[in-house]
Design an enzyme around this catalytic site. Structure first.
Site, PDB file in Angstrom:
ATOM      1  N   GLU A 190     138.732 -24.370  28.955  1.00 50.39           N
ATOM      2  CA  GLU A 190     139.212 -25.463  28.101  1.00 50.39           C
ATOM      3  C   GLU A 190     138.027 -26.396  27.928  1.00 50.39           C
ATOM      4  O   GLU A 190     137.713 -27.173  28.829  1.00 50.39           O
ATOM      5  CB  GLU A 190     140.366 -26.206  28.791  1.00 50.39           C
ATOM      6  CG  GLU A 190     141.609 -25.383  29.001  1.00 50.39           C
ATOM      7  CD  GLU A 190     142.356 -25.114  27.701  1.00 50.39           C
ATOM      8  OE1 GLU A 190     142.034 -25.740  26.672  1.00 50.39           O
ATOM      9  OE2 GLU A 190     143.248 -24.264  27.728  1.00 50.39           O
ATOM     10  N   CYS A 200     139.621 -35.010  24.983  1.00 48.79           N
ATOM     11  CA  CYS A 200     139.110 -33.760  24.400  1.00 48.79           C
ATOM     12  C   CYS A 200     139.736 -33.508  23.044  1.00 48.79           C
ATOM     13  O   CYS A 200     139.077 -33.015  22.134  1.00 48.79           O
ATOM     14  CB  CYS A 200     139.366 -32.591  25.340  1.00 48.79           C
ATOM     15  SG  CYS A 200     141.084 -32.414  25.831  1.00 48.79           S
TER      16      CYS A 200
HETATM   17  P1  NDP Z   1     131.732 -31.553  32.682  1.00 48.23           P
HETATM   18  O1  NDP Z   1     131.571 -30.252  31.996  1.00 48.23           O
HETATM   19  O2  NDP Z   1     130.533 -32.372  32.926  1.00 48.23           O
HETATM   20  O3  NDP Z   1     132.427 -31.351  34.108  1.00 48.23           O
HETATM   21  C1  NDP Z   1     133.666 -30.672  34.246  1.00 48.23           C
HETATM   22  C2  NDP Z   1     133.802 -30.196  35.692  1.00 48.23           C
HETATM   23  O4  NDP Z   1     132.863 -29.151  35.936  1.00 48.23           O
HETATM   24  C3  NDP Z   1     133.513 -31.279  36.719  1.00 48.23           C
HETATM   25  O5  NDP Z   1     134.377 -31.138  37.822  1.00 48.23           O
HETATM   26  C4  NDP Z   1     132.081 -30.981  37.096  1.00 48.23           C
HETATM   27  O6  NDP Z   1     131.735 -31.463  38.354  1.00 48.23           O
HETATM   28  C5  NDP Z   1     132.109 -29.458  37.109  1.00 48.23           C
HETATM   29  N1  NDP Z   1     130.779 -28.844  37.027  1.00 48.23           N
HETATM   30  C6  NDP Z   1     129.597 -29.411  36.651  1.00 48.23           C
HETATM   31  N2  NDP Z   1     128.602 -28.495  36.694  1.00 48.23           N
HETATM   32  C7  NDP Z   1     129.156 -27.329  37.094  1.00 48.23           C
HETATM   33  C8  NDP Z   1     128.667 -26.003  37.287  1.00 48.23           C
HETATM   34  N3  NDP Z   1     127.382 -25.685  37.089  1.00 48.23           N
HETATM   35  N4  NDP Z   1     129.523 -25.048  37.688  1.00 48.23           N
HETATM   36  C9  NDP Z   1     130.834 -25.335  37.857  1.00 48.23           C
HETATM   37  N5  NDP Z   1     131.376 -26.563  37.688  1.00 48.23           N
HETATM   38  C10 NDP Z   1     130.552 -27.545  37.304  1.00 48.23           C
HETATM   39  O7  NDP Z   1     132.828 -32.346  31.824  1.00 48.23           O
HETATM   40  P2  NDP Z   1     133.348 -33.820  32.044  1.00 48.23           P
HETATM   41  O8  NDP Z   1     133.877 -33.984  33.422  1.00 48.23           O
HETATM   42  O9  NDP Z   1     132.276 -34.759  31.563  1.00 48.23           O
HETATM   43  O10 NDP Z   1     134.603 -33.878  31.051  1.00 48.23           O
HETATM   44  C11 NDP Z   1     134.500 -34.183  29.692  1.00 48.23           C
HETATM   45  C12 NDP Z   1     134.507 -32.910  28.873  1.00 48.23           C
HETATM   46  O11 NDP Z   1     135.695 -32.190  29.131  1.00 48.23           O
HETATM   47  C13 NDP Z   1     134.515 -33.182  27.390  1.00 48.23           C
HETATM   48  O12 NDP Z   1     133.641 -32.287  26.752  1.00 48.23           O
HETATM   49  C14 NDP Z   1     135.952 -32.886  26.992  1.00 48.23           C
HETATM   50  O13 NDP Z   1     136.110 -32.515  25.646  1.00 48.23           O
HETATM   51  C15 NDP Z   1     136.296 -31.774  27.917  1.00 48.23           C
HETATM   52  N6  NDP Z   1     137.734 -31.662  28.087  1.00 48.23           N
HETATM   53  C16 NDP Z   1     138.381 -30.579  27.573  1.00 48.23           C
HETATM   54  C17 NDP Z   1     139.751 -30.492  27.663  1.00 48.23           C
HETATM   55  C18 NDP Z   1     140.476 -29.304  27.126  1.00 48.23           C
HETATM   56  O14 NDP Z   1     141.622 -29.134  27.502  1.00 48.23           O
HETATM   57  N7  NDP Z   1     139.898 -28.470  26.298  1.00 48.23           N
HETATM   58  C19 NDP Z   1     140.555 -31.545  28.290  1.00 48.23           C
HETATM   59  C20 NDP Z   1     139.776 -32.620  28.813  1.00 48.23           C
HETATM   60  C21 NDP Z   1     138.413 -32.656  28.709  1.00 48.23           C
HETATM   61  P3  NDP Z   1     131.029 -32.887  38.458  1.00 48.23           P
HETATM   62  O15 NDP Z   1     131.934 -33.870  37.777  1.00 48.23           O
HETATM   63  O16 NDP Z   1     130.954 -33.078  39.912  1.00 48.23           O
HETATM   64  O17 NDP Z   1     129.709 -32.733  37.761  1.00 48.23           O
END
Ligand code: NDP
Length: 500
Positions: free
Chosen positions: A245, A279
């Site tokens: 997602e 999102c």
């Molecule tokens: P990120 O992609 O930065 O982070 C998402 C999660 O992935 C966090 O828990 C993060 O940890 C973790 N993460 C970071 N690097 C890695 C890696 N290399 N491997 C595995 N996991 C990792 O997104 P955001 O938290 O900034 O969220 C915002 C984004 O989410 C926007 O693009 C938004 O559109 C999207 N989104 C999509 C939704 C949907 O349903 N399609 C719903 C809500 C949001 P950490 O925070 O510790 O870096």
């Protein structure tokens, strides 16, 4: 990690992840950072827990999940306050988010047996001597990685469905919202004290990466498209299936026969709720020429009334401090390239806040139109007709949700949007309808949470055939005779040989 503490930016100190309020910098929670070995051990514990949980059956799990839902509902004010403190989200928005999550837990718990449970499937003339049985069996342990912007709704959209399907879940909350993640897990442990069926592991992105490689049987990721690529690459190493997602750049289309007051109200809500950090938030609007000016006037009036600030305001702080620079860049670029700020503009960026900004006549190839802004801004561009609106809406690699306002053609236009979801005469509403699947196309990801598809996402189809009679026309055996084969040829021609 920065040495100087920026309010809202998580820090690590003495092995703990510390999350802070983006508005005040006050500590919201601290949790031990998991090592790679910790993550593997959590998954190992979850395997045993998952077997026990699966053994409870649909009825036992439904009862526990409904109790969990009850605890969350009764403590909704406390959870909303924590979401507000840790992420800056206005309490009212947090309540709406939690309410939506409660509906998903409820639906998943009540419908898991119907959707996933064992059933007989119809047989046809071929293999009529067999019965067919189908069920969706749990994967075992599902990894869930969540973002910070909807720290209750997004992980529950995966976790509740995975749990209802009989899986154990190991959850890595965003480093910006670990306290909310842990709170959800702790409340679950109150109603399921026997086994660690739902666990959280904390840390930065590397902990998420470790979860991808930890031996989970499936990984459900919600976050940015850039991270989704890394997650998929990590999971590819072990052929671990993924559900992604990812980000979006959702468009709203306003047709000539739209109710403009309703469209403006929905646009302002869809674009600016949660300070635009959604999102499925509306980031672009295409309004047809005849109604463009009247629509923009209404949007500016309504958005201009919103309050911005820490407590009790309509729009709270930007949760992730670094995002402020992205929002500033998009606004400045749009204005520099001929767009006009009819509300807000570059001066609206006052960290950690951004005041509502409405940009018109923004070039279609600018960052504000093409990239995820994730701030309380929206572009509104004029189009000749809905065909041009659809063409522009569909021009990006993203395809998450969308919205259409109008009467005669609205549903048909919604169906033409290249997106996983669309709302007609509203915005974002598909997220709260538990019976509808949620997910994107293209760079917004694949797989579905919510609804029947969301339950099936967390179960493996298991197909069983069972003989109920002797085969009159044996085919799948070396015992068949040349006469049998001749008969099979006749059957093939009779049954399937007609038509072109
Ligand atoms: P990120 O992609 O930065 O982070 C998402 C999660 O992935 C966090 O828990 C993060 O940890 C973790 N993460 C970071 N690097 C890695 C890696 N290399 N491997 C595995 N996991 C990792 O997104 P955001 O938290 O900034 O969220 C915002 C984004 O989410 C926007 O693009 C938004 O559109 C999207 N989104 C999509 C939704 C949907 O349903 N399609 C719903 C809500 C949001 P950490 O925070 O510790 O870096």
């Amino acid at each position: 990690m920065t040495a100087v503490h920026v309010p809202g930016a998580p820090t690590i100190s003495a092995g703990d992840l510390i999350s802070t309020s983006p508005a005040t910098g006050a500590e919201a929670g601290r949790f031990p950072v998991a090592t790679e070995a910790d993550v593997r051990e959590a998954v190992q514990r979850a395997r045993t827990a998952g077997e026990w949980w699966a053994g409870l059956g649909f009825t036992g799990r439904r009862e526990r999940l409904l109790r969990w839902r009850g605890v969350l509902a009764r403590r909704i004010e406390e959870l909303a306050e924590l979401v507000h403190t840790e992420g800056g989200k206005p309490v009212g928005d947090a309540v709406v988010e939690i309410l939506t999550a409660l509906e998903h837990i409820d639906w998943a718990a009540r419908n898991a047996r119907r959707v996933l449970g064992p059933r007989r499937v119809r047989t046809r003339l071929i293999l009529a001597e067999f019965t067919g049985h189908l069920e969706y069996q749990p994967y075992g342990v599902v990894g869930v990685i969540g973002p910070w912007n909807y720290p209750v709704f997004t992980p529950i959209g995966s976790a509740a469905y995975a749990l209802a399907a009989g899986n154990a879940v190991v959850f890595k909350p965003s480093e910006y919202t670990p306290a909310v993640g842990q709170w959800l897990v702790d409340r679950f442990a109150e109603v399921v004290p026997e086994q660690p069926v739902f666990q959280a592991v904390h840390g930065l992105g590397d902990v998420g990466a470790a979860l991808c490689r930890s031996g989970v049987a499936k990984l459900a990721f919600t976050g940015s498209t850039a991270t989704a690529r890394k997650v998929m690459a990590a999971c590819a190493e072990t052929l671990t299936p993924v559900l992604l997602e990812a980000g979006g750049k959702d468009a709203m289309i306003v047709d000539a026969d739209a109710d403009l007051d309703a469209a403006a109200e929905a646009c302002v809500w869809g674009a600016l709720t949660n300070a635009g950090q959604t999102c499925i938030g509306i980031e672009r609007v295409y309004a047809v020429d005849q109604v463009f000016d009247a629509f923009v006037d209404r949007v500016v009036t309504k958005a201009g009334r919103l309050t911005v600030g820490p407590d009790g305001a309509d729009i709270g702080p930007i949760t992730m401090p670094s995002q402020v620079d992205v929002i500033r860049r998009h606004i400045e670029d749009a204005v520099a390239r001929g767009g006009r700020a009819v509300l807000g503009g570059p001066d609206a960026v006052q960290p950690p806040y951004v005041h509502p900004t409405v940009l018109v006549d923004v070039p279609e190839d600018s960052a504000a139109v093409r990239e995820e802004t994730f701030g309380p801004t929206v572009t509104v561009n004029r189009v000749r007709d809905v065909d041009e609106a659809v063409e522009r809406a569909n021009a990006l690699p993203y395809g998450l949700g969308g919205s259409v306002f109008g009467r005669k053609r609205a549903v048909a236009v919604a169906r033409r949007l290249r997106s996983g979801m669309a709302a007609v005469n509203s915005t974002l509403t598909f997220a709260g309808m538990s019976t509808l699947p949620f997910g994107g196309v293209g760079e917004s990801g694949f797989g579905r949470i919510h609804g029947e598809d969301g339950l099936r996402e967390f179960g493996r189809a298991k197909s069983v055939t069972r003989r109920r009679a002797r085969s009159l026309l044996p085919s799948m055996t070396f015992e068949r005779t040349p006469t049998d084969v001749a008969r099979l040829v006749k059957v093939a021609k009779l049954m399937y040989g007609r038509g072109r």
